[in-house]
Motif scaffolding. Structure first.
Motif, PDB file in Angstrom:
ATOM      1  N   THR A 190      73.601  32.273  51.703  1.00  0.00           N
ATOM      2  CA  THR A 190      73.112  32.592  50.357  1.00  0.00           C
ATOM      3  C   THR A 190      72.279  31.450  49.801  1.00  0.00           C
ATOM      4  O   THR A 190      72.678  30.283  49.881  1.00  0.00           O
ATOM      5  CB  THR A 190      74.313  32.838  49.405  1.00  0.00           C
ATOM      6  OG1 THR A 190      75.121  33.855  49.982  1.00  0.00           O
ATOM      7  CG2 THR A 190      73.829  33.291  48.033  1.00  0.00           C
ATOM      8  N   ALA A 191      71.114  31.814  49.263  1.00  0.00           N
ATOM      9  CA  ALA A 191      70.247  30.781  48.675  1.00  0.00           C
ATOM     10  C   ALA A 191      69.318  31.448  47.672  1.00  0.00           C
ATOM     11  O   ALA A 191      69.216  32.672  47.624  1.00  0.00           O
ATOM     12  CB  ALA A 191      69.449  30.078  49.758  1.00  0.00           C
ATOM     13  N   TYR A 192      68.664  30.618  46.877  1.00  0.00           N
ATOM     14  CA  TYR A 192      67.778  31.138  45.825  1.00  0.00           C
ATOM     15  C   TYR A 192      66.483  30.343  45.836  1.00  0.00           C
ATOM     16  O   TYR A 192      66.475  29.157  45.523  1.00  0.00           O
ATOM     17  CB  TYR A 192      68.471  31.011  44.462  1.00  0.00           C
ATOM     18  CG  TYR A 192      68.030  32.031  43.439  1.00  0.00           C
ATOM     19  CD1 TYR A 192      67.419  31.657  42.247  1.00  0.00           C
ATOM     20  CD2 TYR A 192      68.239  33.397  43.655  1.00  0.00           C
ATOM     21  CE1 TYR A 192      67.017  32.599  41.312  1.00  0.00           C
ATOM     22  CE2 TYR A 192      67.847  34.340  42.731  1.00  0.00           C
ATOM     23  CZ  TYR A 192      67.230  33.942  41.554  1.00  0.00           C
ATOM     24  OH  TYR A 192      66.842  34.889  40.635  1.00  0.00           O
ATOM     25  N   ILE A 193      65.391  30.996  46.255  1.00  0.00           N
ATOM     26  CA  ILE A 193      64.086  30.321  46.309  1.00  0.00           C
ATOM     27  C   ILE A 193      63.503  30.391  44.894  1.00  0.00           C
ATOM     28  O   ILE A 193      63.036  31.436  44.454  1.00  0.00           O
ATOM     29  CB  ILE A 193      63.151  30.980  47.329  1.00  0.00           C
ATOM     30  CG1 ILE A 193      63.754  30.915  48.740  1.00  0.00           C
ATOM     31  CG2 ILE A 193      61.779  30.311  47.291  1.00  0.00           C
ATOM     32  CD1 ILE A 193      62.948  31.643  49.807  1.00  0.00           C
ATOM     33  N   MET A 194      63.565  29.279  44.180  1.00  0.00           N
ATOM     34  CA  MET A 194      63.211  29.272  42.752  1.00  0.00           C
ATOM     35  C   MET A 194      61.738  28.971  42.504  1.00  0.00           C
ATOM     36  O   MET A 194      61.126  28.157  43.202  1.00  0.00           O
ATOM     37  CB  MET A 194      64.033  28.188  42.042  1.00  0.00           C
ATOM     38  CG  MET A 194      65.490  28.518  41.881  1.00  0.00           C
ATOM     39  SD  MET A 194      66.307  27.227  40.941  1.00  0.00           S
ATOM     40  CE  MET A 194      66.644  26.070  42.269  1.00  0.00           C
ATOM     41  N   THR A 195      61.210  29.646  41.487  1.00  0.00           N
ATOM     42  CA  THR A 195      59.958  29.228  40.884  1.00  0.00           C
ATOM     43  C   THR A 195      60.216  29.237  39.386  1.00  0.00           C
ATOM     44  O   THR A 195      60.914  30.120  38.887  1.00  0.00           O
ATOM     45  CB  THR A 195      58.766  30.118  41.283  1.00  0.00           C
ATOM     46  OG1 THR A 195      57.554  29.551  40.742  1.00  0.00           O
ATOM     47  CG2 THR A 195      58.909  31.544  40.778  1.00  0.00           C
TER      48      THR A 195
END
Ligand code: GAL
Length: 414
Positions: A293-298
């Motif tokens: 699980t991960a979150y590619i943030m902008t």
């Protein structure tokens, strides 16, 4: 026309001059690329709050992020800057600060104690030489997968949790005459889907190591080859009208059931909400298939051009202050499809997908950054987008050749 005495004319000019100056002090031109329905609805919440505080908003929308960013920079370099312009925090905004093009809003940030109210990752990225050079307004995630639930149910498909499962599901959908992936065929959109595959196949550590080091061994690795093989396997699943399609048109395909899936940032969720759909009901959301699980943030933000004199400063500071007010954070983000940048905003009114994002981000190991504007220099970001688009749109480039040209493009740009 009646002639005024010189004294009367000067008095008249000065009174207008003062009021003009006062009006000008509250006026901000805002240059941005939020032109879709949900983007305009979300930004209207900021405008309403700014005008309620006496501000005058001059709107300058320019469709397409790269077009708007180029316009903002060209106007600064040409000596006619927009007082406020949309960007996103990260390395590319720092490049503008390096050129002395930005004002800072450190005074507002100190008064409002932003250091305590924003996540450390955002505090670090939004500051330059100790001062805030932007007002971060949200957190978007790029590795989302949106899907039309009825289309999946009709095809007897479960929500895929691995890319192998996705490819099997897509083959079943295609055989049933359904377009598996709604995709806007533009480099930045192709890159977003590629990075979801990279994260999904390589894992969050591989993603973080690769884009923070641009290391040759990682770029030449078997893992990277597997990423290109998986990405290549998706090519047959988009329709022939994909090239040039805008992202929100692809979202609309999923909403209408003309496509089963869209791999896109959760600004697509803003369009789903604007269509009157509660996210997670007829249109579902999940992270793109991944091994962890991960979150590619902008992080969307508004930056402030360095202006001649102090006239624009009050309006710039008012804009920065308004954007981070809790009520504005809630009203804006609920329509934008993102989550608040501020940590201390109540989130119980947000949809189930946003709740997943908020919960996920509580684990710092999930924090990844986009290669769009955040995590890599502009030259590398452009090389990534262009080389992925070359590969995606090539009929005969093998995954190995795709991997090699990706490596070459990054090595040249870094
Ligand atoms: C991104 C931005 C999003 C959305 C998207 C498509 O750069 O972060 O808020 O606007 O572009 O326009």
């Amino acid at each position: 026309m009646k002639k005024f005495s010189t004294a009367a004319a000067c008095a008249a000019f000065l009174s207008v001059g003062v009021s003009a100056g006062a009006i000008h002090a509250q006026t901000a031109e805002v240059l941005h690329w939020w032109t879709s329905g949900s983007e305009q609805a979300a930004l209207a919440e900021v405008r309403k709050a700014f005008e309620a505080k006496g501000g005058t908003w001059v709107d300058t929308p320019i469709a397409g992020g790269s077009n708007a960013r180029a316009a903002a920079v060209n106007r600064m370099l040409g000596g006619d800057p927009a007082a406020v312009f949309q960007f996103s925090i990260g390395q590319q905004l720092r490049e503008l600060a390096d050129q002395g093009l930005l004002a800072n809003v450190g005074k507002v940030a100190d008064e409002e104690n932003w250091d305590e109210k924003l996540p450390p990752l955002i505090v670090k990225a939004a500051k330059y030489d100790g001062n805030y050079i932007a007002a971060p307004i949200n957190i978007h995630g790029e590795n989302w997968m949106f899907y039309n639930k009825a289309v999946l149910e009709d095809a007897g498909i479960d929500v895929p949790t691995s890319w192998d499962d996705f490819i099997a599901a897509a083959e079943k959908l295609k055989a049933a005459g359904v377009t598996p992936i709604g995709l806007g065929g533009q480099p930045w959109q192709e890159r977003i889907m590629f990075n979801s595959v990279l994260l999904g196949v390589g894992g969050r550590e591989f993603y973080a190591d690769l884009y923070s080091t641009l290391d040759d061994d990682l770029l030449e690795s078997d893992t990277m080859h597997q990423v290109f093989e998986t990405f290549a396997a998706l090519k047959p699943f988009v329709d022939e009208s994909s090239p040039g399609r805008n992202w929100n048109e692809a979202t609309n395909m999923v909403i209408k059931g003309d496509a089963a899936f869209q791999f896109m940032g959760d600004w697509a969720k803003g369009e789903i909400i604007a269509a009157g759909i509660e996210p997670g009901t007829t249109v579902g959301c999940a992270f793109a298939p991944a091994v962890d699980t991960a979150y590619i943030m902008t992080v969307d933000a508004f930056a402030f051009s360095a202006m001649d004199g102090e006239d624009a400063t009050p309006a710039q500071e008012k804009m920065a202050q308004v954007m981070l007010e809790p009520d504005v954070q809630i009203a804006f983000n609920m329509k934008k499809g993102s989550i608040p940048a501020r940590l201390d905003v109540p989130s119980d009114s947000f949809d189930s997908c946003a709740q997943t994002a908020i919960k996920t981000l509580q684990d710092k190991k999930t924090h990844l950054v986009s290669t769009g504007l955040f995590g890599v220099p502009s030259a590398v970001s452009g090389a990534i987008d262009d080389s992925i688009s070359n590969f995606w749109n090539s009929a005969d480039m093998s995954p190995k050749e795709g991997q090699e040209q990706f490596h070459e493009a990054i090595s040249y740009a870094k």
